[in-house]
Motif scaffolding. Sequence first.
Motif, PDB file in Angstrom:
ATOM      1  N   TYR A 132       7.219   1.428  -0.295  1.00 23.13           N
ATOM      2  CA  TYR A 132       5.776   1.193  -0.394  1.00 23.13           C
ATOM      3  C   TYR A 132       5.205   0.978   1.002  1.00 23.13           C
ATOM      4  N   LYS A 133       4.342   1.866   1.423  1.00 28.44           N
ATOM      5  CA  LYS A 133       3.623   1.747   2.698  1.00 28.44           C
ATOM      6  C   LYS A 133       4.525   1.356   3.868  1.00 28.44           C
ATOM      7  N   GLY A 134       5.613   2.085   4.042  1.00 26.06           N
ATOM      8  CA  GLY A 134       6.500   1.873   5.185  1.00 26.06           C
ATOM      9  C   GLY A 134       7.556   0.804   5.010  1.00 26.06           C
ATOM     10  N   LYS A 135       7.519   0.074   3.923  1.00 28.61           N
ATOM     11  CA  LYS A 135       8.537  -0.954   3.669  1.00 28.61           C
ATOM     12  C   LYS A 135       9.395  -0.506   2.497  1.00 28.61           C
ATOM     13  N   SER A 136      10.608  -1.053   2.436  1.00 30.31           N
ATOM     14  CA  SER A 136      11.482  -0.718   1.313  1.00 30.31           C
ATOM     15  C   SER A 136      12.294  -1.934   0.892  1.00 30.31           C
ATOM     16  N   VAL A 137      12.772  -1.864  -0.343  1.00 28.89           N
ATOM     17  CA  VAL A 137      13.612  -2.932  -0.888  1.00 28.89           C
ATOM     18  C   VAL A 137      14.645  -2.290  -1.806  1.00 28.89           C
ATOM     19  N   LYS A 138      15.808  -2.891  -1.834  1.00 28.19           N
ATOM     20  CA  LYS A 138      16.873  -2.477  -2.749  1.00 28.19           C
ATOM     21  C   LYS A 138      16.823  -3.430  -3.936  1.00 28.19           C
ATOM     22  N   ALA A 139      16.711  -2.889  -5.138  1.00 29.80           N
ATOM     23  CA  ALA A 139      16.601  -3.719  -6.336  1.00 29.80           C
ATOM     24  C   ALA A 139      17.608  -3.258  -7.388  1.00 29.80           C
ATOM     25  N   LYS A 140      18.090  -4.211  -8.163  1.00 24.40           N
ATOM     26  CA  LYS A 140      19.084  -3.926  -9.206  1.00 24.40           C
ATOM     27  C   LYS A 140      18.389  -3.615 -10.532  1.00 24.40           C
ATOM     28  N   VAL A 141      18.837  -2.563 -11.186  1.00 31.03           N
ATOM     29  CA  VAL A 141      18.317  -2.197 -12.509  1.00 31.03           C
ATOM     30  C   VAL A 141      18.987  -3.097 -13.546  1.00 31.03           C
ATOM     31  N   VAL A 142      18.163  -3.879 -14.265  1.00 30.11           N
ATOM     32  CA  VAL A 142      18.707  -4.790 -15.278  1.00 30.11           C
ATOM     33  C   VAL A 142      18.100  -4.566 -16.665  1.00 30.11           C
ATOM     34  N   ASP A 143      17.068  -3.716 -16.739  1.00 30.56           N
ATOM     35  CA  ASP A 143      16.352  -3.609 -18.008  1.00 30.56           C
ATOM     36  C   ASP A 143      15.697  -2.246 -18.153  1.00 30.56           C
ATOM     37  N   GLU A 144      15.301  -1.972 -19.378  1.00 32.62           N
ATOM     38  CA  GLU A 144      14.536  -0.775 -19.719  1.00 32.62           C
ATOM     39  C   GLU A 144      13.093  -1.184 -19.968  1.00 32.62           C
ATOM     40  N   CYS A 145      12.169  -0.452 -19.387  1.00 31.00           N
ATOM     41  CA  CYS A 145      10.750  -0.605 -19.720  1.00 31.00           C
ATOM     42  C   CYS A 145      10.515   0.444 -20.806  1.00 31.00           C
ATOM     43  N   ASP A 146      10.590   0.011 -22.042  1.00 29.48           N
ATOM     44  CA  ASP A 146      10.658   0.911 -23.198  1.00 29.48           C
ATOM     45  C   ASP A 146       9.414   1.784 -23.333  1.00 29.48           C
ATOM     46  N   SER A 147       9.623   3.090 -23.258  1.00 31.52           N
ATOM     47  CA  SER A 147       8.541   4.062 -23.410  1.00 31.52           C
ATOM     48  C   SER A 147       8.454   4.583 -24.838  1.00 31.52           C
ATOM     49  N   THR A 148       9.331   4.085 -25.716  1.00 27.66           N
ATOM     50  CA  THR A 148       9.373   4.602 -27.092  1.00 27.66           C
ATOM     51  C   THR A 148       8.884   3.591 -28.126  1.00 27.66           C
ATOM     52  N   LEU A 149       8.942   2.303 -27.793  1.00 25.77           N
ATOM     53  CA  LEU A 149       8.552   1.243 -28.729  1.00 25.77           C
ATOM     54  C   LEU A 149       7.677   0.219 -28.026  1.00 25.77           C
ATOM     55  N   GLY A 150       7.042  -0.649 -28.796  1.00 21.92           N
ATOM     56  CA  GLY A 150       6.225  -1.707 -28.230  1.00 21.92           C
ATOM     57  C   GLY A 150       5.401  -2.370 -29.313  1.00 21.92           C
ATOM     58  N   CYS A 151       4.474  -3.225 -28.888  1.00 16.62           N
ATOM     59  CA  CYS A 151       3.563  -3.940 -29.789  1.00 16.62           C
ATOM     60  C   CYS A 151       4.306  -4.842 -30.769  1.00 16.62           C
ATOM     61  N   ASP A 152       5.454  -5.358 -30.372  1.00 12.60           N
ATOM     62  CA  ASP A 152       6.227  -6.267 -31.216  1.00 12.60           C
ATOM     63  C   ASP A 152       6.773  -7.399 -30.343  1.00 12.60           C
ATOM     64  N   GLU A 153       7.379  -8.387 -30.986  1.00 11.42           N
ATOM     65  CA  GLU A 153       7.856  -9.562 -30.245  1.00 11.42           C
ATOM     66  C   GLU A 153       8.897  -9.204 -29.195  1.00 11.42           C
ATOM     67  N   GLU A 154       9.824  -8.311 -29.536  1.00 10.00           N
ATOM     68  CA  GLU A 154      10.873  -7.913 -28.593  1.00 10.00           C
ATOM     69  C   GLU A 154      10.287  -7.356 -27.298  1.00 10.00           C
ATOM     70  N   HIS A 155       9.113  -6.734 -27.376  1.00 10.36           N
ATOM     71  CA  HIS A 155       8.477  -6.118 -26.220  1.00 10.36           C
ATOM     72  C   HIS A 155       7.281  -6.934 -25.716  1.00 10.36           C
TER      73      HIS A 155
END
Length: 186
Positions: free
Chosen positions: A125-148
């Motif tokens: 982002y704008k000349g800076k970078s970061v290394k981040a660990k993938v720990v989760d899914e941002c669900d593109s198939t479900l939502g509008c419920d308590e789990e999400h």
Amino acid sequence: MKQTTSTIFPVLFSLLLILFILCIDAQSCHPTGKLRGKKPPHGKCVNALDCCKAGKFYETCTCSPRVTKHTKAKMTINDFEKGGDGGGPSECDKKYHSNSTPVVALSTGWYNKGKRCHKFINIHYKGKSVKAKVVDECDSTLGCDEEHGFQPPCPNNVVDGSKAVWEALGVPKSDWGEAEVTWSDG
């Protein structure tokens, strides 16, 4: 005339091939359905601005754009701690994570059925970078419920980062929420 034809044909063929590849890539990920929003139970929605609206239709998607060395994405902010707006525990390890650790959730297609779990990605982002660990899914198939967290399905191009990711990239707090970034596998 023969020389001109023999020169033009390979050039035209190459242009057509490039257009075909670009067209296939641009069309490779379309919405796969719609989900009707429901009103969250009183007091269950952590961030009212982001919660599903009753009767509104939200697009769902099982894929994401192709990953490259500079994959364009929308970075959003997520609370990975218990009780935060991230809903339940992280998909990769069924645990909550500290917001002071650079962790992310990826849209369903990029999450790739967990194949990126516990792997690192580089976010720019704008000349800076970061290394981040993938720990989760941002669900593109479900939502509008308590789990999400009563939030709509994620768009198919989201890197949902912890506060530590936003801080490491130097995004001013007044701009926290959504930012255009690029990312790649670490």
